[in-house]
Design a protein around this motif. Structure first.
Motif, PDB file in Angstrom:
ATOM      1  N   ALA A  33       0.851  -1.188   0.107  1.00  0.00           N
ATOM      2  CA  ALA A  33       0.174   0.109  -0.117  1.00  0.00           C
ATOM      3  C   ALA A  33       0.953   1.221   0.031  1.00  0.00           C
ATOM      4  O   ALA A  33       1.846   1.219   0.732  1.00  0.00           O
ATOM      5  CB  ALA A  33      -0.787  -0.026   1.258  1.00  0.00           C
ATOM      6  N   GLY A  35       1.144   5.599   0.334  1.00  0.00           N
ATOM      7  CA  GLY A  35       0.346   6.830   0.885  1.00  0.00           C
ATOM      8  C   GLY A  35       1.224   8.182   0.646  1.00  0.00           C
ATOM      9  O   GLY A  35       2.477   7.991   0.367  1.00  0.00           O
ATOM     10  N   TYR A  37       1.745  11.771   2.448  1.00  0.00           N
ATOM     11  CA  TYR A  37       1.225  12.769   3.819  1.00  0.00           C
ATOM     12  C   TYR A  37       1.926  13.967   3.364  1.00  0.00           C
ATOM     13  O   TYR A  37       2.480  14.146   2.302  1.00  0.00           O
ATOM     14  CB  TYR A  37       2.243  11.820   4.501  1.00  0.00           C
ATOM     15  CG  TYR A  37       1.760  10.708   5.203  1.00  0.00           C
ATOM     16  CD1 TYR A  37       2.198   9.537   4.650  1.00  0.00           C
ATOM     17  CD2 TYR A  37       1.196  10.604   6.596  1.00  0.00           C
ATOM     18  CE1 TYR A  37       1.914   8.265   5.157  1.00  0.00           C
ATOM     19  CE2 TYR A  37       0.813   9.287   7.022  1.00  0.00           C
ATOM     20  CZ  TYR A  37       1.399   8.068   6.378  1.00  0.00           C
ATOM     21  OH  TYR A  37       1.157   6.931   6.714  1.00  0.00           O
ATOM     22  N   LEU A  47      -1.997  12.234   6.680  1.00  0.00           N
ATOM     23  CA  LEU A  47      -2.125  11.443   5.513  1.00  0.00           C
ATOM     24  C   LEU A  47      -3.393  11.959   4.420  1.00  0.00           C
ATOM     25  O   LEU A  47      -4.290  12.215   4.936  1.00  0.00           O
ATOM     26  CB  LEU A  47      -2.703  10.169   5.750  1.00  0.00           C
ATOM     27  CG  LEU A  47      -2.864   9.043   4.637  1.00  0.00           C
ATOM     28  CD1 LEU A  47      -1.805   8.588   3.949  1.00  0.00           C
ATOM     29  CD2 LEU A  47      -3.513   7.818   5.536  1.00  0.00           C
ATOM     30  N   SER A  50      -4.301   7.345  -0.029  1.00  0.00           N
ATOM     31  CA  SER A  50      -3.654   6.164   0.040  1.00  0.00           C
ATOM     32  C   SER A  50      -4.260   5.281  -0.856  1.00  0.00           C
ATOM     33  O   SER A  50      -5.341   5.603  -1.396  1.00  0.00           O
ATOM     34  CB  SER A  50      -3.688   5.536   1.331  1.00  0.00           C
ATOM     35  OG  SER A  50      -5.122   5.308   1.704  1.00  0.00           O
ATOM     36  N   THR A  52      -4.277   0.892  -1.971  1.00  0.00           N
ATOM     37  CA  THR A  52      -3.523  -0.436  -1.606  1.00  0.00           C
ATOM     38  C   THR A  52      -3.313  -1.164  -2.760  1.00  0.00           C
ATOM     39  O   THR A  52      -3.401  -0.506  -3.976  1.00  0.00           O
ATOM     40  CB  THR A  52      -4.795  -1.014  -0.814  1.00  0.00           C
ATOM     41  OG1 THR A  52      -5.725  -1.235  -2.000  1.00  0.00           O
ATOM     42  CG2 THR A  52      -5.500  -0.399   0.138  1.00  0.00           C
ATOM     43  N   CYS A  95       5.962  10.562   0.438  1.00  0.00           N
ATOM     44  CA  CYS A  95       5.418   9.317  -0.133  1.00  0.00           C
ATOM     45  C   CYS A  95       5.898   8.093   1.108  1.00  0.00           C
ATOM     46  O   CYS A  95       6.844   8.294   1.656  1.00  0.00           O
ATOM     47  CB  CYS A  95       6.207   9.029  -1.182  1.00  0.00           C
ATOM     48  SG  CYS A  95       5.878   7.406  -1.818  1.00  0.00           S
ATOM     49  N   PRO A 101      -1.595  -2.150   5.081  1.00  0.00           N
ATOM     50  CA  PRO A 101      -2.522  -0.787   4.867  1.00  0.00           C
ATOM     51  C   PRO A 101      -2.795  -0.068   6.060  1.00  0.00           C
ATOM     52  O   PRO A 101      -2.521   1.149   5.997  1.00  0.00           O
ATOM     53  CB  PRO A 101      -3.767  -1.294   4.031  1.00  0.00           C
ATOM     54  CG  PRO A 101      -3.133  -2.657   3.272  1.00  0.00           C
ATOM     55  CD  PRO A 101      -2.461  -3.247   4.054  1.00  0.00           C
ATOM     56  N   LEU A 104      -0.720   3.008   7.345  1.00  0.00           N
ATOM     57  CA  LEU A 104      -0.614   4.202   6.663  1.00  0.00           C
ATOM     58  C   LEU A 104      -1.691   5.323   7.680  1.00  0.00           C
ATOM     59  O   LEU A 104      -1.245   6.298   8.049  1.00  0.00           O
ATOM     60  CB  LEU A 104      -1.011   3.955   5.358  1.00  0.00           C
ATOM     61  CG  LEU A 104      -0.052   3.178   4.255  1.00  0.00           C
ATOM     62  CD1 LEU A 104      -0.781   3.561   2.924  1.00  0.00           C
ATOM     63  CD2 LEU A 104       1.181   4.073   4.548  1.00  0.00           C
ATOM     64  N   GLU A 105      -2.695   4.572   7.992  1.00  0.00           N
ATOM     65  CA  GLU A 105      -3.567   5.381   8.842  1.00  0.00           C
ATOM     66  C   GLU A 105      -3.138   5.747  10.062  1.00  0.00           C
ATOM     67  O   GLU A 105      -3.246   6.993  10.713  1.00  0.00           O
ATOM     68  CB  GLU A 105      -4.921   4.758   8.820  1.00  0.00           C
ATOM     69  CG  GLU A 105      -5.748   4.294   7.749  1.00  0.00           C
ATOM     70  CD  GLU A 105      -6.293   5.836   7.220  1.00  0.00           C
ATOM     71  OE1 GLU A 105      -6.630   6.624   7.874  1.00  0.00           O
ATOM     72  OE2 GLU A 105      -6.481   5.696   6.005  1.00  0.00           O
ATOM     73  N   PRO A 109       4.129   3.965   8.547  1.00  0.00           N
ATOM     74  CA  PRO A 109       4.554   2.943   7.426  1.00  0.00           C
ATOM     75  C   PRO A 109       5.719   2.257   7.383  1.00  0.00           C
ATOM     76  O   PRO A 109       6.651   2.604   8.380  1.00  0.00           O
ATOM     77  CB  PRO A 109       4.529   3.662   6.119  1.00  0.00           C
ATOM     78  CG  PRO A 109       4.830   5.303   6.839  1.00  0.00           C
ATOM     79  CD  PRO A 109       4.283   5.187   8.093  1.00  0.00           C
TER      80      PRO A 109
END
Length: 122
Positions: A33, A35, A37, A47, A50, A52, A95, A101, A104-105, A109
């Motif tokens: 995944a 993302g 930011y 973020l 994103s 996946t 990045c 995944p 990322l939230e 990462p």
């Protein structure tokens, strides 16, 4: 050695557009995944988008309708298209890659790029 290299930032007038790119190496890109930011001056990193490995996409509410994330697995690259740029979009854009995944939230990462600066003038 894992590398995420962002490009495409710069100085843009309000209302303009940019496309940011992030080229990945050293990871199995298609299974990660990805993302984007951003961190504005004096603010926390957030973020904004994103995608996946199966191209489920999410956006922060603040950018929906103006930002588009996409990926090209053949080029190991993820993109962020930004339209109708506003001064509040001024930030360093990062990045990130994650095998899980949800990380990322959580802002956790596996790998980060070095960032590309976007400055929007009014």
């Amino acid at each position: 050695q894992v590398q995420l290299v962002e490009s495409g930032g710069g100085l843009v007038q309000a209302g303009g557009s940019l496309r940011l790119s992030c080229a990945a190496s050293g990871i199995i890109f298609s299974t990660n995944a990805m993302g984007w930011y951003r961190q504005a001056p004096g603010k926390q990193r957030e973020l904004v988008a994103s995608i996946t490995s199966i191209e489920n996409i999410n956006y922060a509410d603040s950018v929906k309708g103006r930002f588009t994330i996409s990926r090209d697995n053949a080029k190991n690259t993820v993109y962020l298209e930004i339209n109708l740029l506003q001064p509040e979009d001024t930030a360093v854009y990062y990045c990130a890659a994650a095998t899980d995944p949800p990380s990322l939230e959580y802002g956790l990462p596996d790998y980060w790029g070095q960032g590309t600066r976007v400055t929007v003038s009014s």
